[in-house]
Write a protein that holds these residues in place. Structure first.
Motif, short mmCIF file in Angstrom:
data_model
loop_
_atom_site.label_atom_id
_atom_site.label_comp_id
_atom_site.label_asym_id
_atom_site.label_seq_id
_atom_site.Cartn_x
_atom_site.Cartn_y
_atom_site.Cartn_z
N GLN A 23 5.88 40.60 -5.44
CA GLN A 23 5.04 39.41 -5.28
C GLN A 23 3.65 39.87 -4.87
N GLU A 24 2.66 39.06 -5.22
CA GLU A 24 1.31 39.35 -4.72
C GLU A 24 1.30 39.14 -3.21
N ILE A 25 0.52 39.94 -2.49
CA ILE A 25 0.34 39.72 -1.06
C ILE A 25 -0.91 38.87 -0.89
N PRO A 26 -0.77 37.69 -0.30
CA PRO A 26 -1.96 36.83 -0.23
C PRO A 26 -3.03 37.42 0.70
N THR A 27 -4.28 37.18 0.35
CA THR A 27 -5.37 37.48 1.27
C THR A 27 -5.17 36.52 2.43
N PRO A 28 -5.38 36.99 3.68
CA PRO A 28 -5.10 36.09 4.80
C PRO A 28 -5.88 34.79 4.68
N ARG A 29 -5.20 33.73 5.11
CA ARG A 29 -5.92 32.46 5.17
C ARG A 29 -7.10 32.67 6.07
N GLU A 30 -8.25 32.25 5.59
CA GLU A 30 -9.41 32.66 6.37
C GLU A 30 -9.70 31.72 7.53
N THR A 31 -9.16 30.52 7.50
CA THR A 31 -9.27 29.69 8.68
C THR A 31 -8.08 30.03 9.54
N VAL A 32 -8.30 30.97 10.45
CA VAL A 32 -7.16 31.52 11.15
C VAL A 32 -6.81 30.71 12.37
N ARG A 33 -7.84 30.23 13.03
CA ARG A 33 -7.60 29.60 14.31
C ARG A 33 -7.47 28.11 14.17
N GLU A 34 -6.59 27.60 14.96
CA GLU A 34 -6.50 26.16 15.10
C GLU A 34 -7.68 25.73 15.94
N ARG A 35 -8.26 24.61 15.61
CA ARG A 35 -9.37 24.11 16.42
C ARG A 35 -8.83 23.29 17.57
N PRO A 36 -9.60 23.13 18.62
CA PRO A 36 -9.07 22.37 19.74
C PRO A 36 -8.91 20.90 19.34
N GLU A 37 -7.98 20.30 20.00
CA GLU A 37 -7.63 18.94 19.65
C GLU A 37 -8.44 17.95 20.47
N GLY A 38 -8.40 16.74 20.05
CA GLY A 38 -9.11 15.71 20.79
C GLY A 38 -8.38 15.40 22.08
N ARG A 39 -9.10 14.83 23.04
CA ARG A 39 -8.49 14.44 24.30
C ARG A 39 -7.40 13.43 24.07
N ALA A 76 -9.96 49.99 6.12
CA ALA A 76 -9.07 49.04 6.80
C ALA A 76 -8.70 47.93 5.84
N TYR A 77 -7.53 47.40 6.05
CA TYR A 77 -7.05 46.27 5.26
C TYR A 77 -6.74 45.14 6.22
N ILE A 78 -7.25 43.97 5.92
CA ILE A 78 -6.93 42.81 6.76
C ILE A 78 -5.70 42.13 6.15
N VAL A 79 -4.64 42.07 6.91
CA VAL A 79 -3.38 41.53 6.39
C VAL A 79 -2.72 40.66 7.45
N ALA A 80 -2.16 39.54 7.03
CA ALA A 80 -1.41 38.70 7.96
C ALA A 80 -0.17 39.47 8.41
N ARG A 81 0.25 39.21 9.64
CA ARG A 81 1.35 39.99 10.20
C ARG A 81 2.59 40.01 9.30
N ALA A 82 2.91 38.85 8.74
CA ALA A 82 4.14 38.75 7.94
C ALA A 82 4.12 39.67 6.73
N HIS A 83 2.93 40.02 6.25
CA HIS A 83 2.85 40.82 5.03
C HIS A 83 2.59 42.29 5.31
N LYS A 84 2.58 42.68 6.59
CA LYS A 84 2.22 44.06 6.89
C LYS A 84 3.17 45.10 6.30
N PRO A 85 4.49 44.89 6.41
CA PRO A 85 5.37 45.92 5.85
C PRO A 85 5.11 46.12 4.35
N ALA A 86 4.98 45.01 3.61
CA ALA A 86 4.74 45.13 2.17
C ALA A 86 3.40 45.77 1.90
#
Ligand code: AMP
Length: 555
Positions: free
Chosen positions: A445-461, A231-241
């Motif tokens: 172009q090189e295909i970047p390894t996905p940014r590993e901090t994928v999720r946004e963290r919850p915000e403050g109140r 399996a290859y982990i790839v960000a959606r935008a880079h899947k076709p490439a």
């Protein structure tokens, strides 16, 4: 075998959904419900509560969104009829887009609600009237306490990725929000894992729920052929490439590429043809004759790649298949097993390759559990890998020509050139021409390894978002999650003090620190990570014993 090809256009018709929803599904190219949809939609339409164990990639969003939309009364006055709680802003946006797409023909008004987004826009939309609110617990509660969100007309509440919400410290907020909704509501809870705390929430808030578990180990694994699985982990935008590149390196003789929807089939076919492959789309609506012709071309080698949905590929039996490629992680582990059963027949070598988005890695794990076989994670080939591979192909072509072709008539060219150049230089020029004729070098172009901090963290109140890092922790650095934040009065110096004091690291060894309302993230040297986790979890910081673990998304 052909009868089911002409069955209802979407395979969803049996689920008795409103025609507007069926139309939307057809236009999205969904051909049939995923297993979770097949199991969850009927009881949800009947108004039952539901407790579902399912990860991202199983189609769970549509599983809860379609019944919720089906039950909606368009143009209803009053507050929102449905509330979906999700852990992150990214998911709030995704889910609300999905609800919007499915509910297009119903004129549904959906509002994503999360911190970090100007509250004014949310207020205006809420005043105008909204049918479905999709939000993170912090911001939803914020609106409730401002009196800008009235949940007394809510008929369905969905807790999506409930385990994540608990991990992020949203338990109290969820309780407070549920208390604002009518007792008579329908409650749906989806979670990738079912720790006891989820059971607790389910016991308190769900009434006699239907339970659904996807990818249970109990569902007997089929006969799995011995195929190489990667399996290859790839960000959606880079899947076709990435797909093109993986195929270049794998050089399959005959492969089938599975896509989720017909639209995707067409896009992928186009991309591959643009890359010089002979790829053909296989559509569910094709007649048996048309399918036979495509299969004939695959057998004869005039087509090398078939691109298809599961439905279109039903009943397909090709002895020569060398590769099965999953353009997405299949929506159920069983589908994976079924697909890869098509390669490695009769002792032949076969490979199963899966492209997964970072958020789908959990599904890969579920498949590994079901099949009890490993899926090796590979790196998408780099430009250098690709160049090396193409040179290797040129070399192999030359070798085969040396072994089998009659080359005598070219000798005169060599003889005339060797009066001026040495023979190795002449050979080099010939190799260059052969290489270029075969497609030559890549200019990519090189295909970047996905940014590993994928999720946004919850915000403050207060709507302030934590400072966000845009990349992974650097090499040799581990990022730790500490379950205390601003609300507990935590300051950076408390963390530095606790870590340095308990683990013996010096303050200089401690990297970036982010403190949000509910938790903190701290970077420490990878080599010291386990030791810091051990030491800090046994201490108290500002009077509390913190949860300390590796930050999940920064591996
Ligand atoms: P989810 O697990 O809800 O995040 O969905 C994963 C992906 O599957 C999304 O991109 C959906 O658009 C897609 N999807 C959901 N249901 C179906 C279906 N029945 N057929 C094809 N694609 C689907």
């Amino acid at each position: 075998m052909s009868e089911h090809l002409f069955a209802d256009a979407t395979g969803f018709a049996g689920l008795a959904l409103r025609p507007e929803l069926l139309k939307a599904l057809t236009s999205l190219g969904y051909e049939e419900p995923t297993p979770i949809q097949r199991e969850a939609i009927p009881p949800l339409l009947e108004g039952n509560d539901l407790l579902g164990q399912a990860a991202t990639g199983t189609g769970k969003t549509a599983a809860f969104a379609l019944p919720l939309l089906h039950r909606l009364e368009p143009d209803a006055k009053g507050g929102p009829a449905a509330l979906v709680l999700v852990p992150t802003r990214e998911l709030a946006e995704q889910v609300s887009q999905a609800v919007h797409r499915y509910g297009r023909d119903l004129g549904v008004r959906v509002l994503p609600v999360y911190g970090g987004q100007p509250i004014g826009r949310q207020l205006q939309a809420l005043q105008r009237g909204v049918d479905v609110v999709v939000g993170t617990p912090g911001r939803v509660l914020d609106h409730i306490s401002r009196g800008t969100l009235d949940l007394s007309d809510v008929r369905t509440v969905v807790l999506d990725e409930a385990d994540e919400m608990l991990d992020m410290g949203f338990a109290e907020d969820i309780e407070a929000i549920l208390a604002e909704t009518p007792q008579t509501r329908q409650t749906v809870l989806f979670s990738a894992t079912m720790p006891p705390r989820i059971d607790g929430i389910a016991r308190r808030h769900l009434k006699d729920p239907v339970r659904i578990q996807m990818g249970r180990e109990a569902s007997a694994p089929g006969e799995i052929p011995l195929v190489r699985q990667s399996a290859y982990i790839v960000a959606r935008a880079h899947k076709p490439a990435a797909l093109g590149r993986v195929l270049d390196v794998e050089a399959p003789t005959a492969a089938i590429i599975f896509c989720r929807t017909r639209e995707e089939v067409d896009q992928v076919t186009e991309t591959l043809n643009g890359r010089g492959y002979r790829a053909e789309a296989l559509h569910g609506g094709m007649s048996q004759d048309q399918r036979d012709r495509v299969m004939g071309r695959l057998r004869a080698g005039s087509t090398e790649l078939l691109v298809a949905t599961d439905v279109a590929a039903r009943g397909l039996d090709v002895e020569q298949l060398t590769h099965v490629v999953n353009y997405n992680v299949p929506s159920a582990p069983e589908a994976y097993v079924h697909r890869i059963g098509r390669v490695g027949r009769a002792g032949r070598e076969g490979a199963a390759i899966t492209l997964a988005e970072p958020r789908e890695s959990r599904m890969l794990k579920a498949i590994e559990r079901l099949t009890r076989q490993r899926i090796t994670l590979e790196k998408v080939p780099t430009v250098t890998d690709l160049r090396a591979r193409r040179l290797e192909l040129t070399r192999a072509a030359l070798e085969s020509s040396l072994q089998t072709d009659d080359l005598e008539r070219f000798r005169v060219v060599i003889e005339s050139l060797t009066s001026e150049f040495d023979i190795e230089t002449v050979a080099l020029a010939a190799v260059k021409l052969a290489h270029e004729a075969a497609g030559g070098d890549v200019d990519e172009q090189e295909i970047p390894t996905p940014r590993e901090t994928v999720r946004e963290r919850p915000e403050g109140r207060d709507g302030k978002r934590p400072e966000r890092r845009s990349g992974p922790a650097g090499a040799g650095v581990a990022r730790l999650f500490i379950g205390l934040g601003r609300r507990a009065g935590l300051r950076p110096q408390d963390l530095v003090g606790a870590i340095a004091g308990e683990s013996g690291l010096s303050a200089r060894d401690i990297g970036a620190i982010q403190i949000t309302d509910r938790f903190s993230l701290v970077e420490v040297p990878e080599s010291a990570a386990e030791m810091v986790i051990d030491a800090v979890s046994q201490t108290t910081i500002r009077g509390r014993k913190p949860t300390v673990r590796r930050e999940r998304y920064s591996r």
